[in-house]
Design a protein around this motif. Structure first.
Motif, PDB file in Angstrom:
ATOM      1  N   ARG A  93     -20.486  79.481  76.856  1.00  0.00           N
ATOM      2  CA  ARG A  93     -21.787  79.610  77.504  1.00  0.00           C
ATOM      3  C   ARG A  93     -22.850  78.784  76.798  1.00  0.00           C
ATOM      4  NH1 ARG A  93     -22.065  85.820  77.094  1.00  0.00           N
ATOM      5  NH2 ARG A  93     -21.902  85.057  74.969  1.00  0.00           N
TER       6      ARG A  93
ATOM      7  N   LYS B  43     -13.781  82.104  63.835  1.00  0.00           N
ATOM      8  CA  LYS B  43     -15.151  82.406  63.441  1.00  0.00           C
ATOM      9  C   LYS B  43     -15.633  81.319  62.485  1.00  0.00           C
ATOM     10  CE  LYS B  43     -16.103  86.833  62.804  1.00  0.00           C
ATOM     11  NZ  LYS B  43     -16.200  88.142  62.130  1.00  0.00           N
TER      12      LYS B  43
ATOM     13  N   TYR C 264     -19.383  80.797  62.210  1.00  0.00           N
ATOM     14  CA  TYR C 264     -20.829  80.970  62.030  1.00  0.00           C
ATOM     15  C   TYR C 264     -21.618  79.747  62.476  1.00  0.00           C
ATOM     16  CZ  TYR C 264     -18.859  84.525  58.975  1.00  0.00           C
ATOM     17  OH  TYR C 264     -18.125  85.546  58.465  1.00  0.00           O
TER      18      TYR C 264
ATOM     19  N   ARG D  95     -26.824  79.395  60.215  1.00  0.00           N
ATOM     20  CA  ARG D  95     -27.568  79.851  59.033  1.00  0.00           C
ATOM     21  C   ARG D  95     -26.694  79.903  57.787  1.00  0.00           C
ATOM     22  NH1 ARG D  95     -32.551  82.376  60.532  1.00  0.00           N
ATOM     23  NH2 ARG D  95     -32.665  82.521  62.790  1.00  0.00           N
ATOM     24  N   SER D  96     -25.458  79.488  57.910  1.00  0.00           N
ATOM     25  CA  SER D  96     -24.564  79.568  56.765  1.00  0.00           C
ATOM     26  C   SER D  96     -24.838  78.436  55.778  1.00  0.00           C
ATOM     27  CB  SER D  96     -23.103  79.499  57.230  1.00  0.00           C
ATOM     28  OG  SER D  96     -22.860  78.233  57.842  1.00  0.00           O
TER      29      SER D  96
ATOM     30  N   ARG E 276     -21.259  72.971  51.497  1.00  0.00           N
ATOM     31  CA  ARG E 276     -22.548  73.640  51.657  1.00  0.00           C
ATOM     32  C   ARG E 276     -23.617  72.553  51.609  1.00  0.00           C
ATOM     33  NH1 ARG E 276     -24.553  79.081  48.551  1.00  0.00           N
ATOM     34  NH2 ARG E 276     -23.013  79.980  49.942  1.00  0.00           N
TER      35      ARG E 276
ATOM     36  N   ASN F 105     -29.538  75.441  52.317  1.00  0.00           N
ATOM     37  CA  ASN F 105     -29.696  76.792  51.784  1.00  0.00           C
ATOM     38  C   ASN F 105     -29.192  77.796  52.802  1.00  0.00           C
ATOM     39  OD1 ASN F 105     -31.041  75.925  49.453  1.00  0.00           O
ATOM     40  ND2 ASN F 105     -33.014  75.917  50.519  1.00  0.00           N
ATOM     41  N   PRO F 106     -28.287  78.716  52.411  1.00  0.00           N
ATOM     42  CA  PRO F 106     -27.873  79.762  53.354  1.00  0.00           C
ATOM     43  C   PRO F 106     -29.085  80.600  53.742  1.00  0.00           C
ATOM     44  CG  PRO F 106     -26.497  79.763  51.375  1.00  0.00           C
ATOM     45  CD  PRO F 106     -27.642  78.829  51.115  1.00  0.00           C
ATOM     46  N   GLY F 107     -29.139  80.939  55.019  1.00  0.00           N
ATOM     47  CA  GLY F 107     -30.295  81.702  55.502  1.00  0.00           C
ATOM     48  C   GLY F 107     -31.270  80.806  56.233  1.00  0.00           C
ATOM     49  N   ALA F 108     -31.376  79.520  55.823  1.00  0.00           N
ATOM     50  CA  ALA F 108     -32.244  78.578  56.528  1.00  0.00           C
ATOM     51  C   ALA F 108     -31.549  78.198  57.829  1.00  0.00           C
ATOM     52  CB  ALA F 108     -32.494  77.350  55.672  1.00  0.00           C
TER      53      ALA F 108
ATOM     54  N   GLU G 198     -35.995  72.772  57.548  1.00  0.00           N
ATOM     55  CA  GLU G 198     -36.712  72.400  56.326  1.00  0.00           C
ATOM     56  C   GLU G 198     -36.184  71.144  55.627  1.00  0.00           C
ATOM     57  OE1 GLU G 198     -36.262  76.147  54.262  1.00  0.00           O
ATOM     58  OE2 GLU G 198     -34.495  75.386  53.223  1.00  0.00           O
TER      59      GLU G 198
ATOM     60  N   TYR H 283     -35.970  83.731  53.286  1.00  0.00           N
ATOM     61  CA  TYR H 283     -35.294  83.694  54.578  1.00  0.00           C
ATOM     62  C   TYR H 283     -35.274  85.092  55.181  1.00  0.00           C
ATOM     63  CZ  TYR H 283     -34.261  79.086  52.935  1.00  0.00           C
ATOM     64  OH  TYR H 283     -34.404  77.828  52.431  1.00  0.00           O
TER      65      TYR H 283
ATOM     66  N   SER I 254     -31.256  89.602  52.370  1.00  0.00           N
ATOM     67  CA  SER I 254     -31.407  88.473  53.276  1.00  0.00           C
ATOM     68  C   SER I 254     -30.345  88.611  54.352  1.00  0.00           C
ATOM     69  CB  SER I 254     -31.221  87.172  52.512  1.00  0.00           C
ATOM     70  OG  SER I 254     -30.937  86.148  53.424  1.00  0.00           O
TER      71      SER I 254
ATOM     72  N   THR J  64     -28.967  86.642  56.678  1.00  0.00           N
ATOM     73  CA  THR J  64     -27.895  85.682  56.911  1.00  0.00           C
ATOM     74  C   THR J  64     -27.566  84.838  55.695  1.00  0.00           C
ATOM     75  OG1 THR J  64     -29.562  84.272  57.866  1.00  0.00           O
ATOM     76  CG2 THR J  64     -28.184  85.489  59.395  1.00  0.00           C
ATOM     77  N   ALA J  65     -28.350  84.954  54.632  1.00  0.00           N
ATOM     78  CA  ALA J  65     -27.981  84.223  53.422  1.00  0.00           C
ATOM     79  C   ALA J  65     -26.955  85.021  52.626  1.00  0.00           C
ATOM     80  CB  ALA J  65     -29.210  83.951  52.569  1.00  0.00           C
TER      81      ALA J  65
ATOM     82  N   PRO K 253     -22.509  84.147  53.665  1.00  0.00           N
ATOM     83  CA  PRO K 253     -23.655  83.436  54.249  1.00  0.00           C
ATOM     84  C   PRO K 253     -23.368  83.025  55.690  1.00  0.00           C
ATOM     85  CG  PRO K 253     -23.093  82.514  52.104  1.00  0.00           C
ATOM     86  CD  PRO K 253     -21.999  83.470  52.469  1.00  0.00           C
ATOM     87  N   GLY K 254     -24.353  83.230  56.549  1.00  0.00           N
ATOM     88  CA  GLY K 254     -24.206  82.817  57.939  1.00  0.00           C
ATOM     89  C   GLY K 254     -23.675  83.908  58.839  1.00  0.00           C
TER      90      GLY K 254
END
Lengths: 415, 423
Positions: free
Chosen positions: A304, A340, A342, A359-360, A380, A383-386, A405, B347, B362, B364-365, B389-390
């Motif tokens: 989708r 999977k 992410y 976001r991984s 990597r 930054n994870p989360g970004a 960023e 984050y 956090s 997803t971190a 992460p993710g």
């Protein structure tokens, strides 16, 4: 590390200082365009690199450079050793050009005041610059269509899609990327009277306008040759349709499954994959005595619409949904495998999928093979989360990725 | 998206004192628990002391991990057990783990997997004595035996009381208060609060509140000497507009109502000392002063600021400041004005308050951070990468004993807080 977030004035000063060097570089500009990534989802707008086959993968990704960038969804277009994208510097939405080898900013053009994220979206521009023939064409989230000189960033012409063509601003802003076809720039304006519109690329003068559909969503038109006829395919809120690029004459149409969709994927055998919010549909386009028909082959809640393109390789589709990478046989609609990851978003480079996590912070290179999931490289990069909502680009043998960023250039090929 | 809230009757300071006495010396194992959504006081704050106040470096250590397939329900931790909801391809289920080892104790299937709840169950269990109260995405309310997960009593909120709720299913968490179990039962056309006798499941009262629906969870506050349930609900659907109302705990009589001029969310309100209510919506963040006079409650807006907008769980309050995550930033706000004092990019995430420190997860971190709850600035004491992460997640951490409990859609984990070098 020089930031790409720069005031236009500073960018001009930089340009003047570098004027001589740039001139010299232009003289040796690469004529090889096969390694360019000139707009949304690459040279054929199907997220596939046009590089020659037989790519030799390195064992690991090698980072070439890294620069800060502001918020935005815009992809990285790379032509002739130069990259172009859009971002928010916190105050304004800007089009920027950078050196693909170093990431250093070449020019920055103020497009509009920053479009502020709301109801889950993020600040900044959404569509991807289209770069062709020394020009850059962009659409801002508030509907400003802008043509710029690629070398200098000087404005050439512009239109206000809302004021000039009665376009309605979509909920999250205009996301459509312009399409170049010969001497024309085509834009899915989405107005009632002016739904798909073509402009003279040099002057911005209206070449033709069409209203074969109502409204529009977040998709962009693509070029395709179906049943031997070159045409432009567009997905609007109420229908999928094909028109002649030269004059906008309607060739065929098919009702849309639902309002929300992304750009179509053209498959061999005159087939189109249309991703919608809840499902995706595969259409077959045929012609008889010059009359076109479009027939739905199947419709499934798979592959989708997301930020990511779906790619086609060697008889199979590879796409991302809910963090899962799915390999699908388009002939039957059968899932071959799922994994999977992410992700994120992906593109196809030779016989490999280059997948960027949402976001991984991870970049993976995976074999585009229906036999099963085979990861070749994992790195990597952010930054994870970004978050990143932008598909990678591949040009000049390099992978370019961005998130909200940073922008990074990497090499994944051996030697 | 978040539901449960409970404010203790005793003033906060007295509660800390009581808890401190029960806990004994600093460094000894704390007997603090986390029995429901947003903790024992329903405000994301643990009463535990002596966790960080020995000073010195903080050491975090992941001690166990348990895989799940889906879900974002909070983790209730009482005694030696952890309770939550999760889902696999076939079922939505309640899960009990041994909090010390992470081993599964029991699993009770609640309903066939509610497909429209793509992320799985979101309601957090409420634990009281030997009962675990759960609400499945299909809107079945059940009282389970804490020892073995068997069903003691149940009600189908949809079939019996017409709960329409959100199309993604019931995400509201139940709330235990005295003998009652309070639930926000959003109707198709009408928002309602219902109270059940927690032992028998008999309906104690039904309050016809206001508006259309609501997916958040109720809290309990004392206003003007009247103990009441306060809820954030949806007044209108198109355009979506939120509101707050208070209903008397004894019988559900609606005492007051306030409709926002804009904004809504699925967030639980936060009660601040001094009869103030803090609310985050998709549009903005607000603080209200409640004034109870002669049986009437007036709602006076104190301030409206643009950040942090709703992250999924409310900010926490400590020493005149609010701490919460908005967008990619952990923020400290001055509670008097709403103005940010400092911001730090951590984050997207959710935070709770333990012994003067923020436990920030956090989303997803995959990181857990321990940060001093101080307006002086961002002072991180420790961090640990706990979850992948993710991986998707939207659940605030819980704290019980000397452990931080975290989860995302695919993993539940326990992190031991070590004292580092003892002073």
């Amino acid at each position: 590390m020089r930031s790409l977030v720069r005031r236009h004035r500073m960018g001009l000063c930089f340009l003047v200082v570098m004027g001589v060097a740039l001139g010299a570089r232009d003289g040796k500009a690469s004529a090889d365009t096969s390694s360019d990534w000139p707009g949304l989802w690459g040279p054929t707008r199907d997220a596939r690199a046009a590089e020659p086959a037989g790519l030799r993968l390195a064992g690991a990704a090698r980072e070439l450079w890294r620069r800060p960038i502001g918020s935005g969804y815009s992809g990285l277009s790379v032509v002739g050793g130069r990259g172009y994208t859009m971002h928010s510097d916190g105050t304004d939405d800007r089009v920027v050009a950078f050196d693909a080898a170093t990431g250093r900013e070449i020019w920055s053009f103020r497009l509009d005041a920053t479009y502020r994220g709301h109801d889950g979206s993020h600040d900044g521009p959404i569509s991807t610059p289209t770069v062709d023939g020394g020009q850059v064409f962009v659409v801002s989230p508030r509907g400003k269509l802008q043509a710029l000189d690629a070398a200098t960033g000087k404005p050439l012409w512009q239109h206000d899609l809302k004021a000039d063509f009665g376009a309605a601003e979509p909920l999250y802003g205009f996301a459509t990327s312009p399409l170049v076809s010969g001497g024309l720039v085509l834009v899915q304006v989405g107005g009632e009277k002016h739904n798909l519109v073509a402009f003279d690329r040099a002057t911005g003068k209206l070449a033709w306008t069409s209203n074969h559909a109502q409204k529009t969503g977040y998709s962009s038109p693509v070029l395709a040759t179906l049943a031997g006829v070159p045409q432009v395919i567009a997905v609007a809120a109420d229908k999928v349709y094909g028109v002649r690029a030269g004059d906008g004459k309607l060739l065929w149409s098919h009702p849309a499954v639902e309002e929300s969709s992304r750009s179509p994927l053209v498959l061999p055998g005159d087939r189109l994959l249309i991703p919608y919010w809840q499902e995706s549909a595969l259409l077959q386009v045929t012609t008889e005595d010059g009359t076109f028909t479009a027939k739905e082959l199947w419709k499934k809640p798979l592959l989708r619409a997301t930020y990511s393109p779906t790619v086609y390789h060697d008889g199979h589709l590879y796409g991302l949904n809910a963090g899962q990478l799915t390999c699908l046989d388009p002939a039957t609609g059968e899932i071959k495998w799922r994994q999977k990851v992410y992700g994120g978003s992906l593109i196809l480079v030779d016989r490999y999928l280059v997948v960027l996590g949402e976001r991984s912070g991870k970049l993976q290179v995976i074999e585009a093979s229906s036999a099963g999931f085979q990861e070749k490289i994992s790195a990597r990069v952010f930054n994870p989360g970004a978050a990143s909502f932008t598909a990678p680009s591949f040009a000049g043998g390099k992978v370019f990725v961005r998130n909200l960023e940073e922008i990074v250039a990497l090499e994944i090929t051996a030697g | 998206m978040r539901q449960i809230r409970k404010i203790a009757a005793a003033p906060f300071a007295a509660l800390v004192l009581l808890a401190g006495a029960a806990l004994g010396l600093a460094g000894a194992a704390s007997s603090s628990e986390w029995p429901q959504w947003l903790g024992p006081q329903g405000n994301g704050t643990s009463p535990a002391t002596g966790v960080f106040s020995a000073g010195g470096p903080v050491r975090l250590r992941k001690v166990w991990s348990f895989p799940v397939d889906s879900g974002w329900s909070g983790l209730a931790v009482v005694g030696d057990r952890l309770y939550t909801l999760a889902a696999d391809e076939e079922s939505d289920y309640a899960l009990a783990l041994d909090a010390a080892t992470g081993k599964e104790v029991w699993r009770t299937r609640l309903d066939p997997r509610y497909a429209a709840a793509e992320s799985g169950p979101g309601s957090t269990p409420a634990v009281d004595g030997n009962r675990v109260f759960v609400i499945s995405p299909s809107c079945r309310l059940q009282a389970l035996d804490a020892a073995n997960g068997s069903v003691v009593w149940q009600h189908h909120l949809k079939d019996e009381y017409g709960s329409g709720s959100h199309r993604r299913g019931c995400m509201t968490s139940p709330l235990v208060e005295g003998e009652l179990l309070v639930v926000q039962v959003s109707g198709e056309t009408e928002n309602r609060l219902m109270a059940f006798n927690k032992a028998s499941g008999a309906v104690a009262w039904t309050s016809k509140g206001a508006g259309r629906t609501g997916a958040s969870s109720p809290i309990v506050m004392d206003l003007g000497g009247v103990r009441q349930v306060v809820v954030h609900y949806l007044e209108t659907l198109a355009p979506p507009l939120g509101g707050l109302y208070g209903a008397q705990l004894t019988d559900g009589t609606v005492l007051w109502k306030h409709v926002l001029d804009k904004g809504f969310s699925f967030d639980t309100p936060l009660a601040l000392p001094g009869d103030r209510i803090f609310l985050q919506t998709f549009s903005d963040t607000r603080l209200f002063q409640m004034e109870a006079r002669e049986g009437k409650v007036a709602v006076n807006p104190l301030w409206v600021v643009s950040e942090p907008k709703t992250p999924g769980a409310p900010a926490v309050y400590h020493d005149g400041h609010l701490y919460g995550v908005g967008g990619d930033f952990l923020m400290c706000l001055d509670a008097a004005t709403g103005k940010p004092v400092w911001k730090e990019k951590t984050y997207a995430g959710l935070a709770i308050l333990v012994d003067g420190h923020l436990i920030v997860q956090s989303q997803t971190a995959g990181l857990v951070r321990v940060v001093e709850a101080t307006s002086a600035g961002y002072r991180e004491k420790a961090r640990l990468e706990v979850l992948t992460p993710g991986a998707p997640g939207n659940t605030p951490p819980s704290f019980a004993g000397r452990r931080i409990y975290v989860r995302n859609a695919e993993e539940i984990a326990a992190v031991e807080v070590g004292a580092g070098e003892p002073k």
